[in-house]
Scaffold this motif. Sequence first.
Motif, PDB file in Angstrom:
ATOM      1  N   ARG A 182       0.812  -1.216   0.000  1.00  0.00           N
ATOM      2  CA  ARG A 182       0.000   0.000   0.000  1.00  0.00           C
ATOM      3  C   ARG A 182       0.842   1.260   0.000  1.00  0.00           C
ATOM      4  NH1 ARG A 182      -5.285  -0.643   0.277  1.00  0.00           N
ATOM      5  NH2 ARG A 182      -6.142  -2.645   0.939  1.00  0.00           N
ATOM      6  N   LYS A 183       2.022   1.211   0.587  1.00  0.00           N
ATOM      7  CA  LYS A 183       2.868   2.403   0.663  1.00  0.00           C
ATOM      8  C   LYS A 183       3.733   2.600  -0.576  1.00  0.00           C
ATOM      9  CE  LYS A 183       4.727   3.867   4.431  1.00  0.00           C
ATOM     10  NZ  LYS A 183       3.942   5.097   4.578  1.00  0.00           N
ATOM     11  N   LEU A 184       3.624   1.678  -1.546  1.00  0.00           N
ATOM     12  CA  LEU A 184       4.433   1.830  -2.765  1.00  0.00           C
ATOM     13  C   LEU A 184       4.070   3.088  -3.550  1.00  0.00           C
ATOM     14  CD1 LEU A 184       4.797  -1.738  -4.324  1.00  0.00           C
ATOM     15  CD2 LEU A 184       6.601  -0.280  -3.395  1.00  0.00           C
ATOM     16  N   THR A 185       2.864   3.596  -3.364  1.00  0.00           N
ATOM     17  CA  THR A 185       2.480   4.805  -4.105  1.00  0.00           C
ATOM     18  C   THR A 185       3.415   5.968  -3.798  1.00  0.00           C
ATOM     19  OG1 THR A 185       0.873   5.273  -2.345  1.00  0.00           O
ATOM     20  CG2 THR A 185       0.047   4.220  -4.329  1.00  0.00           C
ATOM     21  N   ASP A 186       4.028   5.971  -2.614  1.00  0.00           N
ATOM     22  CA  ASP A 186       4.990   7.025  -2.272  1.00  0.00           C
ATOM     23  C   ASP A 186       6.262   6.897  -3.113  1.00  0.00           C
ATOM     24  OD1 ASP A 186       3.217   7.785  -0.300  1.00  0.00           O
ATOM     25  OD2 ASP A 186       4.259   6.703   1.298  1.00  0.00           O
ATOM     26  N   VAL A 187       6.595   5.666  -3.461  1.00  0.00           N
ATOM     27  CA  VAL A 187       7.869   5.376  -4.120  1.00  0.00           C
ATOM     28  C   VAL A 187       7.945   5.939  -5.538  1.00  0.00           C
ATOM     29  CG1 VAL A 187       9.200   3.464  -5.127  1.00  0.00           C
ATOM     30  CG2 VAL A 187       8.397   3.326  -2.755  1.00  0.00           C
ATOM     31  N   TRP A 188       6.820   5.882  -6.270  1.00  0.00           N
ATOM     32  CA  TRP A 188       6.884   6.172  -7.705  1.00  0.00           C
ATOM     33  C   TRP A 188       7.331   7.592  -8.018  1.00  0.00           C
ATOM     34  CZ3 TRP A 188       7.241   1.519  -8.341  1.00  0.00           C
ATOM     35  CH2 TRP A 188       6.299   0.573  -7.963  1.00  0.00           C
ATOM     36  N   SER A 189       7.143   8.524  -7.100  1.00  0.00           N
ATOM     37  CA  SER A 189       7.545   9.914  -7.359  1.00  0.00           C
ATOM     38  C   SER A 189       8.999  10.177  -6.986  1.00  0.00           C
ATOM     39  CB  SER A 189       6.644  10.880  -6.582  1.00  0.00           C
ATOM     40  OG  SER A 189       6.777  10.658  -5.185  1.00  0.00           O
ATOM     41  N   TRP A 190       9.679   9.227  -6.359  1.00  0.00           N
ATOM     42  CA  TRP A 190      11.088   9.419  -5.977  1.00  0.00           C
ATOM     43  C   TRP A 190      11.979   9.150  -7.187  1.00  0.00           C
ATOM     44  CZ3 TRP A 190      10.622   5.869  -1.060  1.00  0.00           C
ATOM     45  CH2 TRP A 190       9.831   6.521  -0.114  1.00  0.00           C
ATOM     46  N   ARG A 191      12.817  10.101  -7.542  1.00  0.00           N
ATOM     47  CA  ARG A 191      13.586   9.975  -8.776  1.00  0.00           C
ATOM     48  C   ARG A 191      15.098  10.128  -8.597  1.00  0.00           C
ATOM     49  NH1 ARG A 191       9.866   9.820 -12.586  1.00  0.00           N
ATOM     50  NH2 ARG A 191       7.864  10.856 -12.271  1.00  0.00           N
ATOM     51  N   GLY A 192      15.551  10.877  -7.616  1.00  0.00           N
ATOM     52  CA  GLY A 192      16.970  11.210  -7.555  1.00  0.00           C
ATOM     53  C   GLY A 192      17.230  12.431  -8.416  1.00  0.00           C
ATOM     54  N   ASN A 193      18.391  13.057  -8.231  1.00  0.00           N
ATOM     55  CA  ASN A 193      18.628  14.340  -8.894  1.00  0.00           C
ATOM     56  C   ASN A 193      19.785  14.352  -9.877  1.00  0.00           C
ATOM     57  OD1 ASN A 193      16.492  15.720  -7.653  1.00  0.00           O
ATOM     58  ND2 ASN A 193      17.693  16.091  -5.815  1.00  0.00           N
ATOM     59  N   ASP A 194      20.325  13.213 -10.235  1.00  0.00           N
ATOM     60  CA  ASP A 194      21.302  13.179 -11.323  1.00  0.00           C
ATOM     61  C   ASP A 194      21.137  11.853 -12.063  1.00  0.00           C
ATOM     62  OD1 ASP A 194      23.317  11.096 -10.327  1.00  0.00           O
ATOM     63  OD2 ASP A 194      23.314  12.505  -8.655  1.00  0.00           O
ATOM     64  N   GLU A 195      21.701  11.774 -13.248  1.00  0.00           N
ATOM     65  CA  GLU A 195      21.442  10.644 -14.132  1.00  0.00           C
ATOM     66  C   GLU A 195      21.906   9.312 -13.550  1.00  0.00           C
ATOM     67  OE1 GLU A 195      19.658  10.488 -16.843  1.00  0.00           O
ATOM     68  OE2 GLU A 195      19.176  12.603 -16.576  1.00  0.00           O
ATOM     69  N   VAL A 196      23.068   9.317 -12.903  1.00  0.00           N
ATOM     70  CA  VAL A 196      23.599   8.069 -12.346  1.00  0.00           C
ATOM     71  C   VAL A 196      22.691   7.563 -11.236  1.00  0.00           C
ATOM     72  CG1 VAL A 196      25.516   7.005 -11.110  1.00  0.00           C
ATOM     73  CG2 VAL A 196      25.970   8.663 -12.936  1.00  0.00           C
ATOM     74  N   VAL A 197      22.357   8.454 -10.328  1.00  0.00           N
ATOM     75  CA  VAL A 197      21.479   8.082  -9.209  1.00  0.00           C
ATOM     76  C   VAL A 197      20.109   7.677  -9.723  1.00  0.00           C
ATOM     77  CG1 VAL A 197      20.233   8.995  -7.219  1.00  0.00           C
ATOM     78  CG2 VAL A 197      22.676   9.421  -7.453  1.00  0.00           C
ATOM     79  N   ARG A 198      19.597   8.424 -10.708  1.00  0.00           N
ATOM     80  CA  ARG A 198      18.266   8.144 -11.234  1.00  0.00           C
ATOM     81  C   ARG A 198      18.197   6.731 -11.815  1.00  0.00           C
ATOM     82  NH1 ARG A 198      17.628  12.589 -14.189  1.00  0.00           N
ATOM     83  NH2 ARG A 198      16.906  13.697 -12.350  1.00  0.00           N
ATOM     84  N   SER A 199      19.259   6.309 -12.457  1.00  0.00           N
ATOM     85  CA  SER A 199      19.288   4.969 -13.034  1.00  0.00           C
ATOM     86  C   SER A 199      19.216   3.896 -11.943  1.00  0.00           C
ATOM     87  CB  SER A 199      20.571   4.798 -13.857  1.00  0.00           C
ATOM     88  OG  SER A 199      20.691   3.478 -14.314  1.00  0.00           O
ATOM     89  N   VAL A 200      19.935   4.125 -10.860  1.00  0.00           N
ATOM     90  CA  VAL A 200      19.923   3.175  -9.737  1.00  0.00           C
ATOM     91  C   VAL A 200      18.539   3.121  -9.098  1.00  0.00           C
ATOM     92  CG1 VAL A 200      20.871   2.676  -7.455  1.00  0.00           C
ATOM     93  CG2 VAL A 200      22.375   3.479  -9.270  1.00  0.00           C
ATOM     94  N   VAL A 201      17.949   4.294  -8.906  1.00  0.00           N
ATOM     95  CA  VAL A 201      16.618   4.375  -8.298  1.00  0.00           C
ATOM     96  C   VAL A 201      15.580   3.674  -9.180  1.00  0.00           C
ATOM     97  CG1 VAL A 201      14.764   5.922  -7.564  1.00  0.00           C
ATOM     98  CG2 VAL A 201      17.128   6.475  -7.018  1.00  0.00           C
ATOM     99  N   GLU A 202      15.648   3.916 -10.495  1.00  0.00           N
ATOM    100  CA  GLU A 202      14.689   3.307 -11.404  1.00  0.00           C
ATOM    101  C   GLU A 202      14.781   1.782 -11.384  1.00  0.00           C
ATOM    102  OE1 GLU A 202      12.180   4.840 -13.488  1.00  0.00           O
ATOM    103  OE2 GLU A 202      12.658   6.244 -11.887  1.00  0.00           O
TER     104      GLU A 202
END
Length: 402
Positions: free
Chosen positions: A177-197
């Motif tokens: 149920r708390k996964l809805t919070d996760v989808w908006s988290w992205r990170g702020n640079d390309e390297v981090v964003r790839s790991v988060v995705e």
Amino acid sequence: MMPKGSRTQGLLYLVCAGLLVLTVAGCVVYSLRDQILVHYNAWRYVNAPNPDEELGEWLAQRQILSLPILASYLRQEDSGICRNAGAFISEVIDRHPDPTDPEHVHLALLIASRLHEMYPTYSHFGREQAVGVAYQLLGKHLATWSPNVPTALETAGGVILLALQDKVDGVREQTLRKLTDVWSWRGNDEVVRSVVEGWKRTCYEHAVTQLRSSNPEIRAAAAAGLARAPFHEGDLALIELIDDPDCTVKRTVFESLTASLADSLGPTTKMKLVEYLHHEDATLCEAANVLLQASGVRKSVVELAKLVKHPLPSERSRVVTMAFEVEGIDPIRWVLALRDDPSPEVRMEVARVAATSDDEELKSVLKDYASADDERAVRELAKYLLKDHLSLDPNPTKGIEK
């Protein structure tokens, strides 16, 4: 026999040795005094029905000592103890919100690492608390800029992945149920964003798998957690739950689809949704109504569709006139939707419209009614209208018996 002086000297040595031992023991106890007090006060805190704020503050001032001790209470099978321990840990994290402050980061990652390492040893009440804290920690590192995203994902993120596969339904349900919070988290640079995705996709895949759970509460939680997900491989599995036998699951699916997939629904799915506009569960009716409108169906068309499936024949009969009042639709299609209606009253209304229409399919319906309808009144009306289609007598069958 030992001389008296020697005996006195030996006794003196023994007393001195005893005093030395007591002194050393006292020093050890004194040096461990804080740790002993922290253990004692932590025990008092977690076992209190309503933990004392001053006691909590005392523990918070010694957080490096108190946090591992309080985290160990998550092994307990008592829900109250686990809840108090989890609340304390959460409060400490809230006091250290800055993911760029070294002191705050050290404390947060220390907690995250501890929760991840000890998660398998916690009771299911403790694991529920650990999940809440893990989401809280991730929110602080993934929702804003943080140099420690990979570490946060490995520890707190690891807790979430373990919880999504937990054998206890209650733990999985809370986590989903708390996964809805996760989808908006992205990170702020390309390297981090790839790991988060990559981590988010793993969470998504686990949630899609849970849509097939035998437990309706888990299916509902998975549907809720997938709302606004940035991935779409599981869309079909989610849409298929429109036919789920459990009303709560269906309603949750409608709400999830409204949030993120309404514009991708096809005609067949929309027709299924129409079936729920008169469901005995009022919340399910409203959820279907909202989803249909979110999918691009105008309110006036939804109202018309609602009449088509209305349980009262008198209400269904209104479709044959209202269909010609709604802009942007083919009214003939709506009239034809009632051609096989179980009520003679409705079929007679269809016959009247067919008698004044140039549509070949409607004319064919009128002929079928005249020759083969099961109801005598419908057959007689159809024959009458076929003989003189200009007749607008509102009650041409008056006096005709079944």
